[in-house]
Design an enzyme around this catalytic site. Structure first.
Site, PDB file in Angstrom:
ATOM      1  N   GLY A  46       0.775  -1.230   0.000  1.00 43.55           N
ATOM      2  CA  GLY A  46       0.000   0.000   0.000  1.00 43.55           C
ATOM      3  C   GLY A  46       0.808   1.283   0.000  1.00 43.55           C
ATOM      4  CB  SER A  47       4.194   2.273  -1.143  1.00 41.48           C
ATOM      5  OG  SER A  47       4.212   1.896  -2.503  1.00 41.48           O
ATOM      6  CB  ALA A  78       8.114   8.472 -10.757  1.00 40.35           C
ATOM      7  NE  ARG A 114     -12.454 -12.347 -12.471  1.00 38.56           N
ATOM      8  CZ  ARG A 114     -12.267 -12.021 -13.742  1.00 38.56           C
ATOM      9  NH1 ARG A 114     -12.305 -12.953 -14.686  1.00 38.56           N
ATOM     10  NH2 ARG A 114     -12.041 -10.769 -14.082  1.00 38.56           N
ATOM     11  CG  MET A 135      -1.390  -7.491  -6.806  1.00 36.14           C
ATOM     12  SD  MET A 135      -0.686  -6.491  -8.164  1.00 36.14           S
ATOM     13  CE  MET A 135       0.094  -7.775  -9.133  1.00 36.14           C
ATOM     14  CG  HIS A 176       0.732  -0.311 -15.917  1.00 37.01           C
ATOM     15  ND1 HIS A 176       0.598  -1.613 -15.497  1.00 37.01           N
ATOM     16  CD2 HIS A 176       1.604  -0.337 -16.954  1.00 37.01           C
ATOM     17  CE1 HIS A 176       1.351  -2.402 -16.254  1.00 37.01           C
ATOM     18  NE2 HIS A 176       1.981  -1.643 -17.146  1.00 37.01           N
TER      19      HIS A 176
END
Length: 228
Positions: free
Chosen positions: A20-21, A181, A73, A98, A117
């Site tokens: 969770g950065s 970044a 799902r 993920m 991404h």
């Protein structure tokens, strides 16, 4: 609650699977008084996700909905959706989630869900982006924030940040610089979306792109659109 004299902030839910950065970077940004969004929920499909403790420490409700507890799902995503709705979420930020999402879930949140991404999309969608970039000998890597569409790592781009590839780079070394970044780019992109400065338009060829309202041409800086 909206403070008198201040505009209402957009209610954001963040979905994670790991440390969770990026989520922490988003939450930190939302703590600024002038930021146009507030983090009202962090969801994870994994109870061992390190980001859950970070969210709790930051005062954001953290909820686990394990995909293993559902037969398919669709029913897992219905539970995710119900929790987001219960917390009054208006925009979803995927931050290291993920699992591929079904067309149903993406349709529920169309134009209200963004993702980050670790490549300069449309280059290198999917996994192992840094190794593939190094193999191809590219001179610039980077990251992209985009609105989510049914095809993986597609959707109109909100913002990108470029990171130079250095001589002797390894996938891990490049990944670490790209991640730094990402921590700057994702809050910037959320700011653009939550403040209403983005508009999705359809091009003549039928594709979609994001227009940034009030932004000048891209500057020489590595982040586009430019930071304030």
């Amino acid at each position: 609650m909206t403070t008198a004299g201040q505009p209402r902030k957009l209610r954001v839910g963040i979905i994670i699977s790991g440390g969770g950065s990026n989520m922490a970077a988003l939450v930190a940004a939302t703590k600024r008084a002038e930021f146009p969004a507030e983090a009202v929920l962090v969801l994870s499909n994994r109870a061992d996700a390190g980001g859950l403790a970070k969210a709790t420490a930051a005062g954001v409700p953290a909820v686990v909905i394990s995909h293993k507890g559902f037969p398919d799902r669709e029913r897992f995503e219905m539970a995710l959706h119900a929790e987001l709705v219960r917390h009054g979420v208006e925009l979803v930020c995927l931050a290291g989630f993920m699992r591929l999402l079904t067309p149903w879930f993406i349709g529920q949140w169309k134009n209200r869900m963004i993702n980050i991404h670790p490549s300069l999309l449309p280059a290198y969608p999917g996994l192992h982006t840094h190794a593939r970039a190094l193999r191809d000998g590219v001179k610039l890597a980077g990251c992209t924030v985009h609105f989510v569409r049914e095809e993986m790592d597609t959707g109109p781009v909100v913002a990108q940040a470029a990171v130079p590839v250095l001589a002797g780079d390894t996938p891990d070394g490049l990944a670490a610089r790209v991640l730094a970044a990402e921590h700057r780019l994702y809050p910037h992109a959320l700011d653009l979306v939550a403040s209403g400065r983005t508009r999705i338009v359809t091009r003549e060829d039928g594709g979609e792109q994001v227009e940034i309202l009030g932004e000048a041409a891209p500057p020489a800086a590595m982040i586009w659109p430019r930071t304030a």
